[in-house]
Design an enzyme around this catalytic site. Sequence first.
Site, mmCIF file in Angstrom:
data_model
loop_
_atom_site.group_PDB
_atom_site.id
_atom_site.type_symbol
_atom_site.label_atom_id
_atom_site.label_comp_id
_atom_site.label_asym_id
_atom_site.label_seq_id
_atom_site.Cartn_x
_atom_site.Cartn_y
_atom_site.Cartn_z
ATOM 1 C CD GLU A 100 -2.692 -1.574 0.468
ATOM 2 O OE1 GLU A 100 -3.081 -0.666 -0.289
ATOM 3 O OE2 GLU A 100 -3.070 -2.749 0.358
ATOM 4 C CE1 TYR A 131 -1.320 -4.385 -5.891
ATOM 5 C CE2 TYR A 131 0.615 -2.978 -5.762
ATOM 6 C CZ TYR A 131 -0.547 -3.470 -5.193
ATOM 7 O OH TYR A 131 -0.930 -3.056 -3.942
ATOM 8 C CB SER A 157 -13.660 -0.294 -4.225
ATOM 9 O OG SER A 157 -12.251 -0.212 -4.194
ATOM 10 C CE1 TYR A 203 -11.761 -0.348 -15.363
ATOM 11 C CE2 TYR A 203 -9.504 0.158 -14.718
ATOM 12 C CZ TYR A 203 -10.800 -0.198 -14.383
ATOM 13 O OH TYR A 203 -11.119 -0.402 -13.069
ATOM 14 C CG ASN A 208 -4.812 4.720 -3.483
ATOM 15 O OD1 ASN A 208 -3.698 5.157 -3.251
ATOM 16 N ND2 ASN A 208 -5.144 3.466 -3.186
ATOM 17 C CE1 TYR A 214 -0.235 1.054 -4.439
ATOM 18 C CE2 TYR A 214 -1.414 2.978 -5.250
ATOM 19 C CZ TYR A 214 -1.405 1.779 -4.575
ATOM 20 O OH TYR A 214 -2.570 1.292 -4.040
ATOM 21 C CD GLU A 217 -5.491 -3.799 -7.707
ATOM 22 O OE1 GLU A 217 -4.307 -3.800 -7.293
ATOM 23 O OE2 GLU A 217 -6.375 -3.084 -7.202
ATOM 24 C CE LYS A 218 -7.214 1.338 -7.971
ATOM 25 N NZ LYS A 218 -6.476 0.402 -7.067
#
Length: 326
Positions: A100, A131, A157, A203, A208, A214, A217-218
């Site tokens: 994170e 990732y 989310s 997409y 965030n 960083y 998976e997005k």
Amino acid sequence: MECKPNEIIPKNTDRPVNAFIKTEKELLLLVWGFPFTEPFPLDTCESVYGISGCKLTTNRSLYGIADAVVMHHVDIMYDRRSLPQETRPHDQRWVWFNMEPPRIIRNLHFLDNLFNMTMTFRQDSDIYIPYGRAIALKEPQSFSIPAKTKLAAWAISQWYPGARRNTYYEELKKYLPIDVYGKKHMKLAWDDFYKTISKYKFYLAFENSNYKDYITEKLWSHAFDQWAVPVVLGTTRKNYERFLPGEAFIHVDDFSSPKELASYLLELDKDEERYKRYFYWRSYYQVRRDPGMDHHYCTACRVLQQAPYYQVIPSIQKWFLEDVKV
Ligand SMILES: *[C@@H]1O[C@H](CO)[C@@H](O)[C@H](O)[C@H]1NC(C)=O
Ligand SMILES: *[C@@H]1O[C@H](CO)[C@@H](O)[C@H](O)[C@H]1NC(C)=O
């Protein structure tokens, strides 16, 4: 001290005798808790990933004989007492595992002078756990793009207050129709996720946080696996290009405003040939997303087998919060 790959670190003979038998060549890695308490198989290192000499366990009674303990930050960050409290065997290594960005984690100072290795998505970690990866192919491959019937999608989310992606989206949606899935928006069952997203041309792989390396998976799973062209917001283009060909994605920073980005995407929507250029790189690369938690721990074990003996990290906080230049 120099260590050859797979060389086994000598065992401390003063260790408590324990009912648990491990062979002399095995490295016992204590999974201090399943991350987010989601179990994963502990017996796949050799059978699935070809990494031999690793024994993974979650049994804390084996703490006294474990060669290494891997602690997942989110699961230990609220209370110092969630770190091991028993006397630490002198050659046991502690591994700090975190996927994170700073926005989400707390209390990094708990870790001062306790850990020997870092294991994160940052490439400069001791154990690097991305990732996903784009792997260059030896031979070009052919591919086909799934039929596209829709324009732009975003699944979100968590609306973190103050995240740049929120304000960017609010502006972008004035100029571009975007289908938003997730909490407070259109529902999308996980089983339908991939089928649904693959119909979209674009997409929004909006992270965030804008933070070194960083890239989650997005991008790898939500966008690339579905053959949707990612529009990324997060770290810099230069940082993305360390991991990916520059023509594999559209970066919001390439445009002076969300409005400019919207008109570019609408242009591509009308121009099949130009849109397809975002797939050329697929001939030369294979996309491999993170294969799962078990893989991370097996990787940790492999690196531990090869890792130098003595290392103490005085301040993970300093490294993670301050040493962030991309
Ligand atoms: C954990 O390890 C101890 C010591 O070897 C053993 O007695 C115990 O049965 C194990 N617990 C589980 C749940 O496997
Ligand atoms: C790991 O870190 C601990 C705590 O600082 C230290 O005492 C120990 O010597 C280190 N172990 C290794 C193998 O570097």
